[in-house]
Design a protein around this motif. Sequence first.
Motif, short mmCIF file in Angstrom:
data_model
loop_
_atom_site.label_atom_id
_atom_site.label_comp_id
_atom_site.label_asym_id
_atom_site.label_seq_id
_atom_site.Cartn_x
_atom_site.Cartn_y
_atom_site.Cartn_z
N LEU A 278 0.82 -1.20 0.00
CA LEU A 278 0.00 0.00 0.00
C LEU A 278 0.86 1.26 0.00
CD1 LEU A 278 -2.85 -1.21 2.35
CD2 LEU A 278 -3.08 -0.56 -0.05
N SER A 279 1.98 1.22 0.68
CA SER A 279 2.87 2.38 0.62
C SER A 279 3.52 2.48 -0.76
CB SER A 279 3.95 2.29 1.71
OG SER A 279 4.81 1.19 1.51
N PHE A 280 3.74 1.34 -1.42
CA PHE A 280 4.34 1.36 -2.75
C PHE A 280 3.48 2.13 -3.74
CE2 PHE A 280 4.67 -0.59 -7.01
CZ PHE A 280 5.98 -0.29 -7.28
N ILE A 281 2.15 2.00 -3.63
CA ILE A 281 1.26 2.70 -4.57
C ILE A 281 0.92 4.11 -4.08
CG2 ILE A 281 0.29 0.55 -5.44
CD1 ILE A 281 -2.26 1.16 -3.78
N GLY A 282 1.62 4.56 -3.04
CA GLY A 282 1.45 5.93 -2.58
C GLY A 282 0.45 6.14 -1.48
N HIS A 283 0.00 5.05 -0.82
CA HIS A 283 -1.00 5.16 0.24
C HIS A 283 -0.59 4.34 1.46
CE1 HIS A 283 -3.90 7.26 -2.34
NE2 HIS A 283 -3.49 6.45 -3.31
N PRO A 284 0.41 4.82 2.21
CA PRO A 284 0.84 4.08 3.41
C PRO A 284 -0.30 3.97 4.42
CG PRO A 284 2.36 5.86 2.85
CD PRO A 284 1.16 6.06 2.02
N LEU A 285 -0.21 2.95 5.27
CA LEU A 285 -1.19 2.81 6.34
C LEU A 285 -1.13 4.03 7.25
CD1 LEU A 285 -1.15 -0.13 5.28
CD2 LEU A 285 -1.39 -0.88 7.64
N LEU A 286 -2.30 4.49 7.65
CA LEU A 286 -2.35 5.62 8.55
C LEU A 286 -1.63 5.28 9.85
CD1 LEU A 286 -3.59 8.46 9.04
CD2 LEU A 286 -5.52 7.30 10.14
N GLY A 287 -0.69 6.12 10.23
CA GLY A 287 0.05 5.90 11.46
C GLY A 287 1.26 5.00 11.33
N ASP A 288 1.55 4.51 10.12
CA ASP A 288 2.72 3.63 9.96
C ASP A 288 3.99 4.44 10.21
OD1 ASP A 288 4.76 1.89 9.12
OD2 ASP A 288 3.46 0.96 7.64
N PRO A 289 4.76 4.05 11.24
CA PRO A 289 5.97 4.82 11.56
C PRO A 289 7.15 4.52 10.65
CG PRO A 289 5.76 2.98 13.05
CD PRO A 289 4.54 2.93 12.17
N LEU A 290 7.03 3.48 9.81
CA LEU A 290 8.20 3.01 9.07
C LEU A 290 8.13 3.26 7.57
CD1 LEU A 290 10.89 1.46 9.04
CD2 LEU A 290 9.57 -0.67 8.95
N TYR A 291 7.06 2.79 6.93
CA TYR A 291 7.02 2.80 5.45
C TYR A 291 6.36 4.06 4.91
CZ TYR A 291 8.43 -2.09 5.69
OH TYR A 291 9.12 -3.26 5.93
N VAL A 292 6.94 4.58 3.83
CA VAL A 292 6.45 5.78 3.16
C VAL A 292 6.18 5.45 1.69
CG1 VAL A 292 7.66 7.34 4.73
CG2 VAL A 292 8.82 6.53 2.66
N PRO A 293 5.54 6.37 0.93
CA PRO A 293 5.27 6.09 -0.48
C PRO A 293 6.49 5.57 -1.22
CG PRO A 293 4.14 8.10 0.16
CD PRO A 293 4.96 7.66 1.34
N GLY A 294 6.25 4.52 -2.01
CA GLY A 294 7.35 3.85 -2.71
C GLY A 294 7.71 2.52 -2.07
N GLY A 295 7.14 2.24 -0.90
CA GLY A 295 7.43 0.97 -0.22
C GLY A 295 8.79 0.93 0.41
N GLN A 296 9.32 2.10 0.79
CA GLN A 296 10.64 2.21 1.40
C GLN A 296 10.52 2.78 2.81
OE1 GLN A 296 13.40 1.09 -0.30
NE2 GLN A 296 11.91 0.47 -1.88
#
Length: 353
Positions: A278-296
């Motif tokens: 989900l972060s890879f397609i530009g929509h990280p989980l709300l509150g995710d402290p680790l992953y950002v858009p791009g899946g990194q």
Amino acid sequence: MSKTFGVPWPDFNDGLTYNDVVSASDSELTLIDYYSSKHKNSAPLQGWLQRINKGQITVDGTVVTEPKTILRAGSKLVYHRLPWQEPDAPYLLEILYEDDDVIALNKPSGLQVLPGGLFQQRTVLTQLQWRANKQNSLPACQESHSVPVHRLGRGTSGILLCAKTKLAKTRLAAYFADGTSVVGGNRDADMKSRTMRKISKIYRALVNGILDKDEIVIEQPIGMVQYPGVAKGLYVASPSGKPALSKVSILERDVQGDHTIVQVEIQSGRPHQIRIHLSFIGHPLLGDPLYVPGGQPKCCDAEFTNESYALDGGYQRPVKPVPGDCGYHLHAHQLVLSHPTTNEESIERIIWC
């Protein structure tokens, strides 16, 4: 009325022991050279010196406090990790379904499934062991205690499937492995295989932003990179990684709040797959402290190593976020499986949470 079980955690765990046998190639090494090279992921050099000086290591049953002690091939080494206070974690588990072969639990967010890192006692596995110890007797075919057959991230809540018998454990493990092994070929073949699978997992998640399409299939491979504080490496979106497939459906769009509730069915079971996809397609989980858009990860300075050490000699807790950090919104909502021991393959168990 739901049934729950669980025992409050003691203030301190029981500590751990780690056993080694000196190989011929490592004979003539000093005690400090052995531990600082073989187990450098556990503690820096100064940390291992502290542990030796405190008498936490025995050689062939004798406490050794001299770091420059020469080791001999075949010697048995034991490092005694002192008891420590583990971070707070919930302990109550709700039973969603149970029979003679399997038990499905509702795992709360914040509870780790298996021992690892700072959590060696405060895990689902420990509560299952304690529950089994309270029971008077178990059939010969059953394991000494129920065991999880898959993992959920510490911050993920919802359905966790556990096996109570050796046969169920073997077959359920095969179900999960089969789902992952078929991913990576033709998309139509991958999606068609969903109807043939013995087990299906459906999650719900709250993500940042508004997804335009009602359905999305994500086929981004997942690999590993070096990352501070994660000894074996961090899973990320990577073109050279292993195949992974997630099918995302929109449940609700909150345009005003700029959030979307999605349902995700995963065929493969790569670690942190939903968070990464989900972060890879530009929509990280709300509150995710680790992953950002791009899946990194938010920060990835693989060259940085903090050589300072904690009171027990181990590394200080990483300043940067790690996979076990909570805060994201992900729930294992539904599990559909063919029962692992019945002869009637058409019988399915549908478990909701």
